[in-house]
Design a protein around this motif. Structure first.
Motif, PDB file in Angstrom:
ATOM      1  N   THR A 199       0.816  -1.209   0.000  1.00 31.33           N
ATOM      2  CA  THR A 199       0.000   0.000   0.000  1.00 31.33           C
ATOM      3  C   THR A 199       0.847   1.255   0.000  1.00 31.33           C
ATOM      4  O   THR A 199       2.052   1.218   0.271  1.00 31.33           O
ATOM      5  N   SER A 200       0.201   2.337  -0.302  1.00 30.62           N
ATOM      6  CA  SER A 200       0.699   3.670   0.014  1.00 30.62           C
ATOM      7  C   SER A 200      -0.248   4.235   1.065  1.00 30.62           C
ATOM      8  O   SER A 200      -1.077   3.502   1.617  1.00 30.62           O
ATOM      9  N   ASP A 221       8.999  -0.637   0.626  1.00 25.89           N
ATOM     10  CA  ASP A 221      10.010  -0.974  -0.382  1.00 25.89           C
ATOM     11  C   ASP A 221      10.388   0.207  -1.256  1.00 25.89           C
ATOM     12  O   ASP A 221      11.460   0.239  -1.857  1.00 25.89           O
ATOM     13  N   GLY A 222       9.491   1.207  -1.358  1.00 18.10           N
ATOM     14  CA  GLY A 222       9.815   2.419  -2.108  1.00 18.10           C
ATOM     15  C   GLY A 222       9.819   2.258  -3.604  1.00 18.10           C
ATOM     16  O   GLY A 222      10.187   3.202  -4.326  1.00 18.10           O
ATOM     17  N   MET A 223       9.403   1.114  -4.115  1.00 16.42           N
ATOM     18  CA  MET A 223       9.342   0.906  -5.557  1.00 16.42           C
ATOM     19  C   MET A 223       7.918   0.613  -6.014  1.00 16.42           C
ATOM     20  O   MET A 223       7.382   1.300  -6.892  1.00 16.42           O
ATOM     21  N   PHE A 224       7.314  -0.373  -5.441  1.00 19.23           N
ATOM     22  CA  PHE A 224       5.932  -0.710  -5.781  1.00 19.23           C
ATOM     23  C   PHE A 224       4.950  -0.192  -4.735  1.00 19.23           C
ATOM     24  O   PHE A 224       3.735  -0.288  -4.919  1.00 19.23           O
ATOM     25  N   ASN A 225       5.481   0.334  -3.652  1.00 20.33           N
ATOM     26  CA  ASN A 225       4.673   0.854  -2.546  1.00 20.33           C
ATOM     27  C   ASN A 225       5.361   2.085  -1.972  1.00 20.33           C
ATOM     28  O   ASN A 225       6.352   2.571  -2.518  1.00 20.33           O
ATOM     29  N   MET A 226       4.856   2.576  -0.881  1.00 24.02           N
ATOM     30  CA  MET A 226       5.468   3.739  -0.237  1.00 24.02           C
ATOM     31  C   MET A 226       6.882   3.406   0.235  1.00 24.02           C
ATOM     32  O   MET A 226       7.220   2.255   0.519  1.00 24.02           O
ATOM     33  N   GLY A 227       7.706   4.457   0.318  1.00 27.77           N
ATOM     34  CA  GLY A 227       9.062   4.296   0.812  1.00 27.77           C
ATOM     35  C   GLY A 227       9.155   4.579   2.299  1.00 27.77           C
ATOM     36  O   GLY A 227       8.138   4.712   3.006  1.00 27.77           O
TER      37      GLY A 227
END
Length: 282
Positions: A199-200, A221-227
């Motif tokens: 999620t974000s 993870d900052g790539m497919f979701n929030m960082g």
């Protein structure tokens, strides 16, 4: 000699009168007897009540019987569930009742315990490898995002050993809010765990603070979701007692966890749980 016997008779007569006078009142009316039906002295009442507590009055208390060998242990509600983190978003929880819950099975290999409940946050391969859970209880239940989100409404599931509440997840190009779910699990000891899933920031996160969650796992993870930074802001909204980074790696090999990034998670009350470590939910 006659005088001696006469005086003896007089003395016996007087003694009998004195004894009779002690048994009654000064007016000659008999006082109520303390042995009247239904009357007991305080000492006798206490002894009688104690006898009732220990067994039938007048009967010896027998030895206490041991519970049957196959009887299930009583749960006090104070025992703590044990959460094993396995990497990525995968974890296993063993409740005080001995029930086994798997969440987003994929990483790790600790799937030997028979599952009572399997939770899946969404359909991506690294969250829904339910085939890894080969050992399942006869009444094992699987709840995926399809059961958790019905016509846009997030569902709740009440089981004897845990309450599972689906909450919003998604809000980014790779994760549709109608096809993803996070979960808040509340156990019988009153403690709760929140897993965000992929999620974000969601619209519901500020409202989760009302739940006073004990442990919150934030993907970052900052790539497919929030960082990391966005996840830390979300932690400030949710205000759990302990904030834990997870799903912070895009690797599909190894332990699927970035230890260096975990140390950079700047949420308040941060707690780092490494793959293979157990957490007491207390």
């Amino acid at each position: 000699m006659k005088r001696i016997w006469i005086w003896a008779a007089v003395l016996l007569l007087l003694a009998g009168c004195a004894a009779g006078g002690d048994a009654g009142s000064s007016s000659g009316v008999l006082a109520p007897s303390s042995s009247a039906p239904g009357a007991q002295s305080p000492t006798l009442r206490e002894e009688s009540e104690q006898a009732m507590e220990n067994g039938q009055p007048g009967e010896p208390r027998g030895p206490e019987t041991a519970p049957p060998e196959n009887a299930e242990p009583e749960i006090s509600g104070e025992e703590a569930p044990v959460l094993l983190y396995m990497g990525q978003a995968s974890m296993r929880v063993v409740t005080p009742e001995g029930k086994v819950i798997y969440i987003d099975p994929y990483a790790g290999d600790a799937y030997d315990l028979p599952a009572d409940l399997i939770l899946v946050t969404h359909g991506h391969f690294d969250h829904c490898a339910v085939e890894k859970v080969e050992n399942r209880a006869p009444d094992c239940r699987i709840i995926t995002h399809k059961e958790a989100v019905v016509d846009g409404v997030h569902q709740s599931f009440s089981l004897p050993y845990v309450t599972v509440e689906a909450v919003e997840a998604g809000y980014n190009p790779w994760h549709d809010v109608n096809r993803c779910a996070g979960y808040v699990l509340t156990f019988t000891n009153g403690k709760s765990v929140y897993v965000t899933g992929d999620t974000s920031t969601t619209e519901q996160m500020p409202l989760l603070a009302e739940k006073e969650i004990d442990y919150a796992f934030f993907c970052c993870d900052g790539m497919f979701n929030m960082g990391l930074e966005e996840a830390a802001r979300c932690a400030e909204m949710v205000r759990a007692k302990h904030n834990i980074p997870y799903h912070n790696s895009t690797s599909n090999t190894g332990e699927m966890f970035d230890r260096e990034l975990a140390e950079q998670f700047g949420a308040p009350d941060r707690l780092i749980v490494f793959p293979g470590e157990e957490l007491l939910v207390e």
